[in-house]
Scaffold this active site. Structure first.
Site, PDB file in Angstrom:
ATOM      1  N   TYR A  63       3.405  66.100  37.963  1.00  0.00           N
ATOM      2  CA  TYR A  63       3.181  64.780  37.363  1.00  0.00           C
ATOM      3  C   TYR A  63       1.808  64.247  37.724  1.00  0.00           C
ATOM      4  CZ  TYR A  63       8.126  64.323  36.149  1.00  0.00           C
ATOM      5  OH  TYR A  63       9.369  64.492  35.605  1.00  0.00           O
ATOM      6  N   LYS A 117      22.552  53.775  65.834  1.00  0.00           N
ATOM      7  CA  LYS A 117      22.682  52.899  64.656  1.00  0.00           C
ATOM      8  C   LYS A 117      22.210  53.646  63.406  1.00  0.00           C
ATOM      9  CE  LYS A 117      18.133  50.890  65.465  1.00  0.00           C
ATOM     10  NZ  LYS A 117      17.427  50.013  66.419  1.00  0.00           N
TER      11      LYS A 117
END
Ligand SMILES: *Cc1c(COP(=O)(O)O)cnc(C)c1O
Length: 362
Positions: A261, A34
């Site tokens: 950052y 899946k």
């Protein structure tokens, strides 16, 4: 030139892991593919497994259709069954096996009375409380389905909530509830309950019925028991996916300088840092600071904040690393579960999130 980042998929490792699941479960297995085979590519994985797998498990008709179109002829189980009555005819046409977990699905199948030999998996809720019939409702549904001429096979299935905890009492309770139901129903068909963690830990029912296993994560070589007590067999898994990307810049920080950052990482001493062409837009978790990685055959760590297209690796111990060096972000040398743990998530999620990278199948 495209961005230098790839996902290499080792299909022989996938086959190896499937064989391992078969040996461990000592019965037939449905390869769970899946969600695009947990991000590995459902069609490629299904083709590699088609000669050895007893069947496949997925979660939608669209996935089933793509597999049939690509030539897959082995059984395909819809893990959540149909989502609306209108899907039943196509499920028959695509020759899918159906999970039945809700009353309306049973009613719908019986009422439609299609000229099709149905093969159904009746799902029993033994304690996870996600999908499935209570044991009493399962008995009723089983009796009704048994009387229907076009229902050729009924299997009983359940799913564990905590199979990745070897000491779980919940798992024992669920097994006992399942065994009791099998007894009460005088059931003689096949049963199914084991996901990867249950297969690896060798869980079995005390009965002589054929037990179908449903390996998912282990097929892709990830260990569901990472950082906890784990069965020996986990060591034999082979990583299927390798995410690697190149160093596109080498930075030299002075002691006390910060990078990225939020300036989250600060160099204690002068050091070199590699800027790698992999970021959270590729599916690498933004929160995976401190995750392992490998450069030039050496283990190192991801430092600073992961950005959209790039991340940083520590090169202070790896003088041979340079512009263009390949960095393994996960794969045979860097456990995906360890990266997932650094990001406070699971290998399942990391695999499913991979995007924008070039897939190479070998
Ligand atoms: C996804 C799924 C599996 C496979 O689980 P893994 O932990 O990946 O092995 C098995 N059974 C059901 C019902 C599933 O939804």
């Amino acid at each position: 030139m495209t961005r230098p980042i790839t996902a290499r998929i080792d299909l022989s490792a996938l086959q190896h892991n499937y064989q391992l699941a078969k040996q461990a479960s000592q019965g037939p297995c449905l390869a769970v593919i899946k969600a695009n085979a947990y991000g590995h590519g459902a069609e490629q994985c299904a083709k590699a497994l088609e000669p050895i797998a007893e069947g496949f498990a997925i979660s939608s008709l669209a996935e089933a259709k793509a597999l049939r179109v690509s030539g897959i002829t082995k059984p395909i189980l819809l893990l959540e069954g149909i989502f609306e009555a209108a899907e039943l005819a196509e499920a028959a046409q695509l020759n899918c096996w159906l999970v039945l977990h809700e009353q309306w699905q049973v009613d719908c199948l019986l009422a439609a009375n299609l000229a099709h030999d149905w093969h159904v998996w009746l799902k029993v809720d033994t304690g996870m409380h996600r999908l499935g019939f209570s044991t009493q409702a399962a008995l009723n549904a089983y009796q009704r389905l048994s009387m229907q001429a076009n229902v050729k096979a009924i299997k009983l299935m359940t799913h564990f909530a905590n199979a990745d905890d070897l000491n779980s009492e919940q798992t024992q309770t669920q097994i006992q509830a399942f065994e009791k139901l099998v007894d009460q129903a005088g059931f003689e068909g096949d049963v199914s309950f084991a996901n990867s963690a249950a297969i690896l830990s060798g869980l079995n029912l005390r009965c002589n019925l054929t037990q179908w296993a449903r390996p998912g994560l282990m097929l892709y070589g990830a260990n569901p028991f990472y950082a906890s007590a784990q069965p020996k067999l986990s060591d034999s898994l082979r990583a299927v996916m390798t995410i690697s990307a190149n160093i596109i810049a080498v930075r030299k920080l002075k002691a006390g300088e910060r990078i990225g950052y939020g300036s989250l990482f600060q160099a204690k001493n002068a050091m070199r840092i590699g800027v790698v062409a992999c970021g959270y837009a590729d599916g690498y978790p933004r929160t995976a600071m401190g995750a392992p990685a490998m450069v030039e055959g050496k283990h190192t760590t991801v430092i600073g904040r992961v950005s959209m297209d790039m991340l940083f690796v520590d090169l202070h111990d790896i003088p041979t690393a340079q512009l263009g060096s390949e960095v393994e972000l996960w794969g045979p040398n860097v456990a995906v579960s360890a990266v997932a743990a650094a990001a406070n998530t699971l290998a399942y999620e990391l695999f499913c999130n991979v995007k924008r990278v070039k897939f190479i199948y070998t």
